[in-house]
Design an enzyme around this catalytic site. Sequence first.
Site, PDB file in Angstrom:
ATOM      1  N   GLU A   1      10.646  15.323  15.656  1.00  0.00           N
ATOM      2  CA  GLU A   1      10.820  15.317  14.197  1.00  0.00           C
ATOM      3  C   GLU A   1       9.913  16.381  13.566  1.00  0.00           C
ATOM      4  O   GLU A   1       8.683  16.297  13.660  1.00  0.00           O
ATOM      5  CB  GLU A   1      10.461  13.927  13.645  1.00  0.00           C
ATOM      6  CG  GLU A   1      10.810  13.756  12.189  1.00  0.00           C
ATOM      7  CD  GLU A   1      10.443  12.364  11.660  1.00  0.00           C
ATOM      8  OE1 GLU A   1       9.335  11.892  11.939  1.00  0.00           O
ATOM      9  OE2 GLU A   1      11.278  11.765  10.957  1.00  0.00           O
TER      10      GLU A   1
ATOM     11  N   CYS B   1      13.656  10.770   6.663  1.00  0.00           N
ATOM     12  CA  CYS B   1      13.636  10.141   7.994  1.00  0.00           C
ATOM     13  C   CYS B   1      14.947  10.353   8.737  1.00  0.00           C
ATOM     14  O   CYS B   1      14.964  10.525   9.947  1.00  0.00           O
ATOM     15  CB  CYS B   1      13.354   8.665   7.829  1.00  0.00           C
ATOM     16  SG  CYS B   1      14.387   7.885   6.578  1.00  0.00           S
TER      17      CYS B   1
ATOM     18  N   GLU C   1      10.713   0.717   9.659  1.00  0.00           N
ATOM     19  CA  GLU C   1      11.641   1.827   9.376  1.00  0.00           C
ATOM     20  C   GLU C   1      10.900   3.104   9.750  1.00  0.00           C
ATOM     21  O   GLU C   1       9.969   3.506   9.057  1.00  0.00           O
ATOM     22  CB  GLU C   1      12.000   1.856   7.881  1.00  0.00           C
ATOM     23  CG  GLU C   1      12.761   0.646   7.395  1.00  0.00           C
ATOM     24  CD  GLU C   1      14.244   0.722   7.689  1.00  0.00           C
ATOM     25  OE1 GLU C   1      14.667   1.667   8.383  1.00  0.00           O
ATOM     26  OE2 GLU C   1      14.984  -0.166   7.243  1.00  0.00           O
TER      27      GLU C   1
ATOM     28  N   LYS D   1       0.839  -1.201   0.000  1.00  0.00           N
ATOM     29  CA  LYS D   1       0.000   0.000   0.000  1.00  0.00           C
ATOM     30  C   LYS D   1       0.868   1.243   0.000  1.00  0.00           C
ATOM     31  O   LYS D   1       1.747   1.412   0.833  1.00  0.00           O
ATOM     32  CB  LYS D   1      -0.899   0.039   1.238  1.00  0.00           C
ATOM     33  CG  LYS D   1      -1.936   1.149   1.121  1.00  0.00           C
ATOM     34  CD  LYS D   1      -2.683   1.418   2.408  1.00  0.00           C
ATOM     35  CE  LYS D   1      -2.096   2.529   3.210  1.00  0.00           C
ATOM     36  NZ  LYS D   1      -2.052   3.842   2.552  1.00  0.00           N
TER      37      LYS D   1
HETATM   38  P1  NAD Z   1       2.780   7.789   8.161  1.00  0.00           P
HETATM   39  O1  NAD Z   1       3.189   6.919   9.298  1.00  0.00           O
HETATM   40  O2  NAD Z   1       1.721   8.787   8.417  1.00  0.00           O
HETATM   41  O3  NAD Z   1       2.238   6.905   6.949  1.00  0.00           O
HETATM   42  C1  NAD Z   1       3.025   5.886   6.382  1.00  0.00           C
HETATM   43  C2  NAD Z   1       2.115   4.887   5.694  1.00  0.00           C
HETATM   44  O4  NAD Z   1       1.290   4.282   6.693  1.00  0.00           O
HETATM   45  C3  NAD Z   1       1.167   5.500   4.659  1.00  0.00           C
HETATM   46  O5  NAD Z   1       0.998   4.597   3.587  1.00  0.00           O
HETATM   47  C4  NAD Z   1      -0.128   5.628   5.424  1.00  0.00           C
HETATM   48  O6  NAD Z   1      -1.259   5.609   4.585  1.00  0.00           O
HETATM   49  C5  NAD Z   1      -0.072   4.389   6.315  1.00  0.00           C
HETATM   50  N1  NAD Z   1      -0.884   4.474   7.528  1.00  0.00           N
HETATM   51  C6  NAD Z   1      -1.224   5.582   8.240  1.00  0.00           C
HETATM   52  N2  NAD Z   1      -2.006   5.236   9.281  1.00  0.00           N
HETATM   53  C7  NAD Z   1      -2.141   3.891   9.232  1.00  0.00           C
HETATM   54  C8  NAD Z   1      -2.826   2.935  10.047  1.00  0.00           C
HETATM   55  N3  NAD Z   1      -3.524   3.284  11.108  1.00  0.00           N
HETATM   56  N4  NAD Z   1      -2.735   1.635   9.707  1.00  0.00           N
HETATM   57  C9  NAD Z   1      -2.013   1.243   8.645  1.00  0.00           C
HETATM   58  N5  NAD Z   1      -1.368   2.097   7.823  1.00  0.00           N
HETATM   59  C10 NAD Z   1      -1.425   3.400   8.125  1.00  0.00           C
HETATM   60  O7  NAD Z   1       4.119   8.401   7.594  1.00  0.00           O
HETATM   61  P2  NAD Z   1       4.279   9.464   6.436  1.00  0.00           P
HETATM   62  O8  NAD Z   1       3.771  10.753   7.003  1.00  0.00           O
HETATM   63  O9  NAD Z   1       3.711   8.938   5.178  1.00  0.00           O
HETATM   64  O10 NAD Z   1       5.888   9.502   6.261  1.00  0.00           O
HETATM   65  C11 NAD Z   1       6.698  10.250   7.063  1.00  0.00           C
HETATM   66  C12 NAD Z   1       7.289   9.417   8.183  1.00  0.00           C
HETATM   67  O11 NAD Z   1       7.972   8.293   7.626  1.00  0.00           O
HETATM   68  C13 NAD Z   1       8.348  10.195   8.958  1.00  0.00           C
HETATM   69  O12 NAD Z   1       8.194   9.964  10.338  1.00  0.00           O
HETATM   70  C14 NAD Z   1       9.662   9.596   8.454  1.00  0.00           C
HETATM   71  O13 NAD Z   1      10.718   9.737   9.352  1.00  0.00           O
HETATM   72  C15 NAD Z   1       9.275   8.186   8.212  1.00  0.00           C
HETATM   73  N6  NAD Z   1      10.209   7.534   7.263  1.00  0.00           N
HETATM   74  C16 NAD Z   1      11.117   6.619   7.728  1.00  0.00           C
HETATM   75  C17 NAD Z   1      12.039   6.022   6.859  1.00  0.00           C
HETATM   76  C18 NAD Z   1      13.054   5.013   7.357  1.00  0.00           C
HETATM   77  O14 NAD Z   1      13.690   4.344   6.512  1.00  0.00           O
HETATM   78  N7  NAD Z   1      13.274   4.865   8.647  1.00  0.00           N
HETATM   79  C19 NAD Z   1      12.025   6.356   5.504  1.00  0.00           C
HETATM   80  C20 NAD Z   1      11.082   7.272   5.057  1.00  0.00           C
HETATM   81  C21 NAD Z   1      10.173   7.849   5.956  1.00  0.00           C
END
Ligand code: NAD
Length: 499
Positions: free
Chosen positions: A392, A291, A257, A183
């Site tokens: 963050e 991230c 991650e 997804k």
């Molecule tokens: P997010 O956690 O809001 O969403 C990530 C994904 O999870 C999206 O596809 C979203 O639709 C889904 N999601 C949201 N709520 C959910 C739920 N209740 N159940 C299942 N899926 C759900 O993150 P974001 O805002 O899309 O991305 C930014 C975050 O990602 C930042 O915190 C960043 O640090 C992190 N990030 C980490 C890495 C890494 O390698 N460690 C890499 C990229 C981004």
Amino acid sequence: MAVNFKEKYGLFIGGEWRDASDGKTFDVTNPANGEHLAYCAEATEKDVDDAVKAAWAAFPAWKEVQPQDRAAILNKIADRIDENAELLAAVETLDNGKPIRETTFIDVPWASEHFRYFAGAILTQQGSATVLNTPNITGNALSIVLREPIGVVGQIVPWNFPFLMAAWKLAPVLAAGDCSVIKSSSTTPLSLIVFLELIQDLIPAGVINMITGKGSKAGQYILDHPGFRKLAFTGSTEVGLSIARAAAEKLIPATLELGGKSANIYFDDCNFDQAIDGLQVGILFNQGQVCCAGSRVFVQEGIYDKFVDAAIKAFEKVKQGDTMDMNTQIGSQVNEAQVKKIASYIEIAKQEGATIACGGERATEGDLAKGCYFKPTLITNVTNDMRVAQEEIFGPVAVVIKFKTEDEVIKMANDNDYGLGGAVWTRDIYKAIRVARAVETGRMWVNTYNQIPAGAPFGGYKKSGIGRETDLSIMDAYTQQKNIFVNLSEETTGFYPQD
Ligand code: NAD
């Protein structure tokens, strides 16, 4: 390059594109100018269930495909990405707001490199055979260890590197012989869709199934579905905790991650030209929506004033503009919510007594007013206990903290919940290694920043996650060990005499 998006995109299930079962869609826009790009299907619980069933139907045949043949498929996928690099870069830029030079030189080529790396990785996978000659009842035996695929994996990726993060997930899944229900984020679904359209003829139906929709609905259906053998997630620490809970309830593994607040440490003896370049790569790349962004900048007192002056000049010179212009260095944040979040942290910084040394506001000159642009921002007079130094922000905002000694900076660097990235800048290799070892983080760069090619493990300590991606070790996370224990003797155990 102009992209002709379709009016509507469906879900990719069992090798076919189809509407959501209730026909619902959501709107996808370009954050750099607010223009509508396309409608995407909002997956229902039934759609997720169909995707899981399609993946399990594909698994028995897919897991038997020879490693050489799977490697060939991954290499063909990489070729297809390279052949369509211009299109994929344009789609990603339009959907995400990141500048075209980043998608052209980073997101797309790093994704193709990832598939090539895992094409090679498959061929390195070997089992083992060990002769065990143990006393007592075991006798002479041969222990054969094989690695077998896990089955169907649920994968959820974020909006900040939509295509690259999907590549990080899909390449090892295909290499390992698993099947995926993946997804994307509802904010940026288009690059994964266009990619799957481009490669659908290369993979058997059902091996990769793609769901679009909101995290709270489609994402939650994945978490609630009993059909997965593993979950893999990249995103925020908050949602990561829900993934970990869902995995625990199913008793399945999860690769997580998550977020970060990484320490970027400059000693007096660093190469100063490299330092300012590294600061910008660390916090301005991808509009700071990285991230492992170098968002907590520690500068030793001997160079502090010179560093802040040079950083302000450099930040004010950065070219912010049309995301499709190759000269644009910083583009649009991904949406209005991110701009609001960043702006709220600027207010928090002021309330905490910090100084906004440059930036600190939305960029609204000319056409920028139509998009979600935020000025590169440096915050000084910061102490490590302030919220802006601990949380963050996920924008082009660096906080700068002055330090005196190596011990002091290590202590401050570690005084944070996260541990994903970080860097140390010095010409003293002994100090570099000492500091790199002492900082509690999964990735510490020395005299560089934000380099994440395939071939080196990437992942978090502390609240930044569990597990590693981007190198061979992830193959263990997508496979499981099978032990075949062979009796080499024709003797009975003697434990239950038969006379
Ligand atoms: P997010 O956690 O809001 O969403 C990530 C994904 O999870 C999206 O596809 C979203 O639709 C889904 N999601 C949201 N709520 C959910 C739920 N209740 N159940 C299942 N899926 C759900 O993150 P974001 O805002 O899309 O991305 C930014 C975050 O990602 C930042 O915190 C960043 O640090 C992190 N990030 C980490 C890495 C890494 O390698 N460690 C890499 C990229 C981004």
